[in-house]
Design a protein around this motif. Structure first.
Motif, PDB file in Angstrom:
ATOM      1  N   SER A 190     -28.434  10.043 -18.761  1.00  0.00           N
ATOM      2  CA  SER A 190     -29.683  10.721 -19.105  1.00  0.00           C
ATOM      3  C   SER A 190     -29.459  11.829 -20.132  1.00  0.00           C
ATOM      4  CB  SER A 190     -30.358  11.274 -17.852  1.00  0.00           C
ATOM      5  OG  SER A 190     -29.464  12.065 -17.093  1.00  0.00           O
ATOM      6  N   PHE A 191     -28.368  12.576 -20.042  1.00  0.00           N
ATOM      7  CA  PHE A 191     -28.117  13.646 -20.995  1.00  0.00           C
ATOM      8  C   PHE A 191     -27.833  13.101 -22.390  1.00  0.00           C
ATOM      9  CE2 PHE A 191     -26.714  16.487 -17.299  1.00  0.00           C
ATOM     10  CZ  PHE A 191     -27.908  17.181 -17.288  1.00  0.00           C
ATOM     11  N   THR A 192     -27.134  11.962 -22.508  1.00  0.00           N
ATOM     12  CA  THR A 192     -26.885  11.407 -23.839  1.00  0.00           C
ATOM     13  C   THR A 192     -28.182  10.897 -24.463  1.00  0.00           C
ATOM     14  OG1 THR A 192     -26.173   9.337 -22.767  1.00  0.00           O
ATOM     15  CG2 THR A 192     -24.453  10.830 -23.538  1.00  0.00           C
ATOM     16  N   ARG A 193     -29.064  10.362 -23.644  1.00  0.00           N
ATOM     17  CA  ARG A 193     -30.375   9.972 -24.159  1.00  0.00           C
ATOM     18  C   ARG A 193     -31.164  11.210 -24.591  1.00  0.00           C
ATOM     19  NH1 ARG A 193     -29.047   5.809 -20.694  1.00  0.00           N
ATOM     20  NH2 ARG A 193     -29.844   3.748 -21.254  1.00  0.00           N
ATOM     21  N   ALA A 194     -31.057  12.284 -23.831  1.00  0.00           N
ATOM     22  CA  ALA A 194     -31.709  13.532 -24.220  1.00  0.00           C
ATOM     23  C   ALA A 194     -31.178  14.019 -25.562  1.00  0.00           C
ATOM     24  CB  ALA A 194     -31.503  14.591 -23.148  1.00  0.00           C
ATOM     25  N   ASP A 215     -42.908   6.817 -28.743  1.00  0.00           N
ATOM     26  CA  ASP A 215     -42.220   8.070 -28.458  1.00  0.00           C
ATOM     27  C   ASP A 215     -42.758   8.731 -27.192  1.00  0.00           C
ATOM     28  OD1 ASP A 215     -40.345  10.214 -29.409  1.00  0.00           O
ATOM     29  OD2 ASP A 215     -42.199  11.361 -29.438  1.00  0.00           O
ATOM     30  N   ALA A 216     -44.074   8.705 -27.024  1.00  0.00           N
ATOM     31  CA  ALA A 216     -44.673   9.354 -25.854  1.00  0.00           C
ATOM     32  C   ALA A 216     -44.261   8.654 -24.565  1.00  0.00           C
ATOM     33  CB  ALA A 216     -46.189   9.374 -25.984  1.00  0.00           C
ATOM     34  N   GLY A 217     -44.298   7.308 -24.583  1.00  0.00           N
ATOM     35  CA  GLY A 217     -43.914   6.566 -23.390  1.00  0.00           C
ATOM     36  C   GLY A 217     -42.453   6.755 -23.048  1.00  0.00           C
ATOM     37  N   ALA A 218     -41.606   6.764 -24.067  1.00  0.00           N
ATOM     38  CA  ALA A 218     -40.181   6.982 -23.836  1.00  0.00           C
ATOM     39  C   ALA A 218     -39.937   8.382 -23.295  1.00  0.00           C
ATOM     40  CB  ALA A 218     -39.403   6.766 -25.136  1.00  0.00           C
ATOM     41  N   SER A 219     -40.729   9.352 -23.758  1.00  0.00           N
ATOM     42  CA  SER A 219     -40.589  10.728 -23.263  1.00  0.00           C
ATOM     43  C   SER A 219     -40.813  10.801 -21.763  1.00  0.00           C
ATOM     44  CB  SER A 219     -41.611  11.642 -23.965  1.00  0.00           C
ATOM     45  OG  SER A 219     -41.373  11.730 -25.338  1.00  0.00           O
ATOM     46  N   VAL A 220     -41.865  10.152 -21.314  1.00  0.00           N
ATOM     47  CA  VAL A 220     -42.181  10.174 -19.886  1.00  0.00           C
ATOM     48  C   VAL A 220     -41.065   9.519 -19.086  1.00  0.00           C
ATOM     49  CG1 VAL A 220     -43.783   9.327 -18.129  1.00  0.00           C
ATOM     50  CG2 VAL A 220     -44.660  10.243 -20.288  1.00  0.00           C
ATOM     51  N   ALA A 221     -40.592   8.365 -19.555  1.00  0.00           N
ATOM     52  CA  ALA A 221     -39.542   7.644 -18.836  1.00  0.00           C
ATOM     53  C   ALA A 221     -38.248   8.447 -18.787  1.00  0.00           C
ATOM     54  CB  ALA A 221     -39.297   6.287 -19.486  1.00  0.00           C
ATOM     55  N   LEU A 222     -37.910   9.127 -19.884  1.00  0.00           N
ATOM     56  CA  LEU A 222     -36.664   9.888 -19.888  1.00  0.00           C
ATOM     57  C   LEU A 222     -36.755  11.122 -18.995  1.00  0.00           C
ATOM     58  CD1 LEU A 222     -33.814  10.250 -20.751  1.00  0.00           C
ATOM     59  CD2 LEU A 222     -34.615  11.313 -22.849  1.00  0.00           C
ATOM     60  N   GLN A 223     -37.920  11.773 -19.004  1.00  0.00           N
ATOM     61  CA  GLN A 223     -38.046  12.904 -18.099  1.00  0.00           C
ATOM     62  C   GLN A 223     -37.869  12.459 -16.650  1.00  0.00           C
ATOM     63  OE1 GLN A 223     -38.527  16.359 -18.911  1.00  0.00           O
ATOM     64  NE2 GLN A 223     -37.712  16.278 -16.833  1.00  0.00           N
ATOM     65  N   ALA A 255     -27.173  19.163 -25.029  1.00  0.00           N
ATOM     66  CA  ALA A 255     -27.307  18.034 -24.109  1.00  0.00           C
ATOM     67  C   ALA A 255     -26.005  17.255 -24.007  1.00  0.00           C
ATOM     68  CB  ALA A 255     -28.439  17.119 -24.570  1.00  0.00           C
ATOM     69  N   LEU A 256     -25.314  17.085 -25.129  1.00  0.00           N
ATOM     70  CA  LEU A 256     -24.040  16.372 -25.092  1.00  0.00           C
ATOM     71  C   LEU A 256     -22.973  17.169 -24.346  1.00  0.00           C
ATOM     72  CD1 LEU A 256     -23.897  14.816 -28.665  1.00  0.00           C
ATOM     73  CD2 LEU A 256     -24.031  13.579 -26.490  1.00  0.00           C
ATOM     74  N   GLU A 257     -23.021  18.481 -24.470  1.00  0.00           N
ATOM     75  CA  GLU A 257     -22.080  19.298 -23.696  1.00  0.00           C
ATOM     76  C   GLU A 257     -22.348  19.160 -22.204  1.00  0.00           C
ATOM     77  OE1 GLU A 257     -22.759  23.043 -25.521  1.00  0.00           O
ATOM     78  OE2 GLU A 257     -21.491  22.585 -27.276  1.00  0.00           O
ATOM     79  N   ARG A 258     -23.629  19.081 -21.823  1.00  0.00           N
ATOM     80  CA  ARG A 258     -23.963  18.844 -20.423  1.00  0.00           C
ATOM     81  C   ARG A 258     -23.474  17.464 -19.985  1.00  0.00           C
ATOM     82  NH1 ARG A 258     -28.119  21.794 -18.026  1.00  0.00           N
ATOM     83  NH2 ARG A 258     -27.522  20.641 -16.153  1.00  0.00           N
ATOM     84  N   ALA A 259     -23.606  16.489 -20.884  1.00  0.00           N
ATOM     85  CA  ALA A 259     -23.123  15.144 -20.571  1.00  0.00           C
ATOM     86  C   ALA A 259     -21.610  15.157 -20.363  1.00  0.00           C
ATOM     87  CB  ALA A 259     -23.495  14.177 -21.691  1.00  0.00           C
ATOM     88  N   LEU A 260     -20.896  15.862 -21.245  1.00  0.00           N
ATOM     89  CA  LEU A 260     -19.441  15.935 -21.129  1.00  0.00           C
ATOM     90  C   LEU A 260     -19.027  16.586 -19.813  1.00  0.00           C
ATOM     91  CD1 LEU A 260     -16.688  15.445 -22.400  1.00  0.00           C
ATOM     92  CD2 LEU A 260     -16.951  17.605 -23.645  1.00  0.00           C
ATOM     93  N   GLU A 261     -19.749  17.613 -19.419  1.00  0.00           N
ATOM     94  CA  GLU A 261     -19.464  18.263 -18.135  1.00  0.00           C
ATOM     95  C   GLU A 261     -19.688  17.301 -16.970  1.00  0.00           C
ATOM     96  OE1 GLU A 261     -22.084  21.565 -18.027  1.00  0.00           O
ATOM     97  OE2 GLU A 261     -21.075  22.669 -19.634  1.00  0.00           O
ATOM     98  N   SER A 262     -20.615  16.358 -17.148  1.00  0.00           N
ATOM     99  CA  SER A 262     -20.957  15.424 -16.075  1.00  0.00           C
ATOM    100  C   SER A 262     -20.079  14.183 -16.071  1.00  0.00           C
ATOM    101  CB  SER A 262     -22.428  14.995 -16.208  1.00  0.00           C
ATOM    102  OG  SER A 262     -23.290  16.107 -16.202  1.00  0.00           O
ATOM    103  N   ALA A 263     -19.260  14.000 -17.109  1.00  0.00           N
ATOM    104  CA  ALA A 263     -18.465  12.774 -17.234  1.00  0.00           C
ATOM    105  C   ALA A 263     -17.530  12.618 -16.038  1.00  0.00           C
ATOM    106  CB  ALA A 263     -17.665  12.788 -18.525  1.00  0.00           C
ATOM    107  N   SER A 264     -17.471  11.405 -15.532  1.00  0.00           N
ATOM    108  CA  SER A 264     -16.633  11.138 -14.362  1.00  0.00           C
ATOM    109  C   SER A 264     -15.521  10.141 -14.657  1.00  0.00           C
ATOM    110  CB  SER A 264     -17.505  10.608 -13.216  1.00  0.00           C
ATOM    111  OG  SER A 264     -18.154   9.408 -13.602  1.00  0.00           O
TER     112      SER A 264
END
Length: 343
Positions: A162-166, A143-151, A182-191
């Motif tokens: 990245s937002f869906t992973r968040a 979990d800690a390693g994944a946290s760093v990578a996702l940030q 986070a999903l709402e941010r992802a939806l706003e970013s959808a292209s």
């Protein structure tokens, strides 16, 4: 950077979801990927010594496997990526990303981690490389390693991936309001229609559905996107609707699909625990636990031990399954049964 998120950890589901209302966009996505593969193949017939084109072809086949659930794309992806690495064995970040994505798709999470770390070294500013690492480390229970990578991924490219992973990170940690945000941010970013459909589907999953809505949703979904995950959920919906024989057919199909896609024994363990041989369920769960100690495999171990009447041994695994805050309905059902048997 998305400043409101501290260190994050997540893994996008191995099998991507498509909204039941999104049949046309899904078909459009498949057609686009197929055209891309054909274009790359034509290019490689003219210039067969192009490592970048081979890497792109490999990545395209990984994506085709993801959206079509056709396992024939996996060996095609592997051949293309192997050729790319033969032509350029060192510093070939795009091929490393492709091999990592392929390994994640095949549930070889240790291999995916290693390829992802090589990709990060070669392409330190690639959000895709970080995404490979995030997915692998979450499934491995780091979990800690994944946290760093996702940030780092969010810092590099705060978009849908990245937002869906968040969102998934927040869900695993029991922070559902933040997951929805986070999903709402992802939806706003959808292209694209495909990205928007995926985000809407995940939002609906977090909000919950009635039993009737769930049955209808998964019936329509598996007709187009027959992932093992969706087949299992459709089976559960059928069980709740009092249709055990139809449910059993979905579980059997989920097992066959998982095997065809090179999946792991996690699905098999959970299905066997509820609908098969308890001893077999424990063998499957132990085999998977030996490879990765995540909250997902902890739940499988807990449930397999419980159905084998070993609830005292199951409890520490159940504790681990909810240690991050994960409150999945099935996980809570398993935990309540284990705790109840120990009272």
């Amino acid at each position: 950077m998305w400043k409101t998120i501290p260190l994050l950890a997540a893994a996008l589901a191995v099998a991507a979801c498509a909204s039941p209302q999104a049949a046309t966009p899904a078909a459009t996505q498949t057609s686009s990927l197929q055209r891309n593969a054909e274009s790359l193949q034509a290019k490689l017939r003219r210039t067969p010594d192009d490592p970048a084109a081979w890497a792109q072809l490999g990545a395209t086949h990984v994506e085709l496997a993801r959206v079509t659930f056709d396992p024939q794309h996996y060996p095609r992806a592997e051949r293309a990526l192997t050729e790319s690495l033969r032509l350029k064995p060192e510093g070939n970040g795009e091929a490393y990303i492709g091999r990592g994505a392929l390994a994640n798709a095949r549930h070889d999470f240790a291999g995916a981690r290693d390829w992802g770390q090589r990709a990060v070294a070669a392409l330190p500013h690639s959000a895709q490389a970080q995404g490979v690492v995030v997915d692998a480390l979450t499934q491995l229970g780091d979990d800690a390693g994944a946290s760093v990578a996702l940030q780092r991924m969010l810092d590099l490219q705060p978009g849908v991936a990245s937002f869906t992973r968040a969102a998934y990170h927040f869900e695993l940690h029991g922070r559902l309001d933040e997951a929805r945000g986070a999903l709402e941010r992802a939806l706003e970013s959808a292209s694209s229609p495909e990205e928007a459909a995926f985000c809407r589907f995940q939002l609906d999953e977090l909000k919950g559905r009635t039993d009737e809505e769930e049955l209808k949703t998964y019936r329509e979904l598996v007709s187009r996107v027959p992932s093992p995950e969706h087949l299992v959920r459709y089976g559960r919906a059928l069980d709740k609707a009092g249709k055990p024989q139809e449910a059993r057919a979905q579980y059997d199909l989920a097992l066959r699909q998982s095997r065809a896609l090179g999946g792991d024994d996690l699905t098999a363990a959970l299905i066997a625990a509820d609908h098969g041989d308890p001893a077999e369920a424990l063998r499957f769960a132990e085999k998977e636990w030996a490879k990765r100690q995540s909250v997902f495999t902890a739940d499988a171990m807990a449930w397999a031990l419980h159905v084998n009447e070993r609830s005292a041994e199951a409890l520490p695994y159940s504790d681990k399954a909810v240690a991050l805050g994960w409150r999945d309905a099935e996980v809570l059902r398993h935990r309540e049964a284990i705790l109840g048997s120990l009272r």
